[in-house]
Design a protein around this motif. Structure first.
Motif, short mmCIF file in Angstrom:
data_model
loop_
_atom_site.label_atom_id
_atom_site.label_comp_id
_atom_site.label_asym_id
_atom_site.label_seq_id
_atom_site.Cartn_x
_atom_site.Cartn_y
_atom_site.Cartn_z
N ALA A 1 -14.85 9.56 1.44
CA ALA A 1 -13.41 9.57 2.00
C ALA A 1 -13.08 8.35 2.63
O ALA A 1 -11.99 7.74 2.45
CB ALA A 1 -13.68 10.54 3.11
N MET A 2 -14.20 7.51 3.11
CA MET A 2 -13.97 6.23 3.76
C MET A 2 -13.33 5.25 2.69
O MET A 2 -12.68 4.20 2.86
CB MET A 2 -15.18 5.73 4.46
N GLN A 3 -14.21 5.44 1.52
CA GLN A 3 -13.77 4.28 0.44
C GLN A 3 -12.28 4.67 -0.21
O GLN A 3 -11.60 3.67 -0.54
CB GLN A 3 -14.60 4.74 -0.78
N HIS A 4 -11.97 5.96 -0.08
CA HIS A 4 -10.46 6.43 -0.46
C HIS A 4 -9.79 5.81 0.76
O HIS A 4 -8.39 5.11 0.38
CB HIS A 4 -10.40 7.68 -0.59
N ALA A 5 -9.95 5.78 2.15
CA ALA A 5 -9.23 5.14 2.85
C ALA A 5 -8.89 3.75 2.92
O ALA A 5 -7.79 3.07 3.00
CB ALA A 5 -9.77 5.61 4.38
N GLU A 6 -10.05 3.03 2.53
CA GLU A 6 -9.94 1.57 2.56
C GLU A 6 -8.99 1.08 1.32
O GLU A 6 -8.12 0.13 1.44
CB GLU A 6 -11.35 0.98 2.38
N VAL A 7 -8.98 1.75 0.22
CA VAL A 7 -8.24 1.53 -0.92
C VAL A 7 -6.96 1.62 -0.53
O VAL A 7 -5.81 0.76 -0.89
CB VAL A 7 -8.70 2.08 -2.19
N TYR A 8 -6.59 2.88 -0.07
CA TYR A 8 -5.30 3.19 0.54
C TYR A 8 -4.50 2.26 1.42
O TYR A 8 -3.39 1.74 1.39
CB TYR A 8 -5.13 4.76 0.85
N TYR A 9 -5.53 1.83 2.19
CA TYR A 9 -4.78 0.88 3.35
C TYR A 9 -4.54 -0.38 2.64
O TYR A 9 -3.56 -0.93 3.08
CB TYR A 9 -5.81 0.84 4.48
N LYS A 10 -5.54 -1.01 1.92
CA LYS A 10 -5.00 -2.15 1.16
C LYS A 10 -3.92 -2.16 0.50
O LYS A 10 -3.35 -3.07 0.31
CB LYS A 10 -6.58 -2.68 0.25
N LEU A 11 -3.60 -0.86 -0.10
CA LEU A 11 -2.49 -0.81 -1.21
C LEU A 11 -1.26 -0.89 -0.11
O LEU A 11 -0.18 -1.73 -0.73
CB LEU A 11 -2.41 0.65 -1.80
#
Length: 235
Positions: free
Chosen positions: A43-53
């Protein structure tokens, strides 16, 4: 060799078990700490990718799923007045809220992959994924709220903040580069100045030596002339 093979099979079996467990809804596996950790990491990996996007691309042009239009229209049909810039956790987690969200979420079972998968959701969309600003939510709930935030312009603040940060970093790099060039130019100028001063000093010394040599030659000529004159007088 057989022992190594046995270990590989055991590890592989554990990974498959974790992967299978992660594909289940959160409520299906209770409080197993191993699964909870694997779930939280993903879930944290997904959040980091989305926020960078959303920090690097204008969110209004983002497409998160193949059915963004359907998700958004259904969301605003069911939750027309829900405030999404700053979420109230009670609007998501209370028993009455869950009753309202359940039929919406189930509409996307089989349409959105892992629709019920645990995902991190920001409460205040102008802020990042901090502990105080984050809650767990089903994946379809995350998509519904974030698609609405993107389309209604609430995530623009993150994008603008990301652009400003890039601009500041670029300005700092240019300033540092200018200082380095100025420092390098100053050193070169000092070296050139020192060379020039050295050349001037050599020129002055050369002139003085030439003058001394000329004067010495003239004096020698006068002495010789006087000796010759005295010799003639003696004769």
């Amino acid at each position: 060799m057989e022992a190594v093979s046995g270990i590989d099979e055991e590890v592989s079996g554990e990974l498959v078990s974790v992967a299978q467990a992660l594909s289940l809804p959160a409520e299906s596996y209770g409080n197993d700490p191993t699964i909870e950790m694997a779930w939280a990491v993903r879930a944290m990996q997904h959040a980091e990718v989305y926020y960078k996007l959303i920090s690097s691309v204008d969110p209004q042009f983002l497409k998160l799923t193949k059915v963004d239009d359907q998700i958004y229209s259904e969301f605003r049909e069911h939750f027309e007045t829900l405030r999404i810039d700053v979420l109230d956790p009670e609007e998501l987690k209370s028993e009455s809220a869950k009753e309202k969200w359940r039929p919406f979420c189930l509409k996307f079972d089989g349409i959105v992959e892992d629709f019920n998968y645990g995902t991190l959701l920001r409460l205040d969309c102008s802020q990042g994924y901090t502990e105080e600003n984050t809650i767990f939510a089903p994946r379809i709930q995350f998509f519904a709220i974030e698609i609405a935030r993107n389309r209604e312009g609430y995530n623009k603040a993150v994008y603008i903040g990301g652009r400003d940060k890039e601009g500041q970093n670029g300005a700092s790099e240019r300033e540092e580069g200018g200082k380095e060039r100025a420092h390098s130019g100053g050193e070169e100028k000092s070296e050139n100045g020192a060379d020039s001063e050295g050349e001037k000093e050599e020129e002055v010394n050369r002139k003085e030596n030439t003058e001394k040599t000329d004067k010495g030659g003239e004096r020698e000529k006068e002495i010789n002339k006087e000796i010759n004159h005295n010799s003639e007088a003696s004769v």
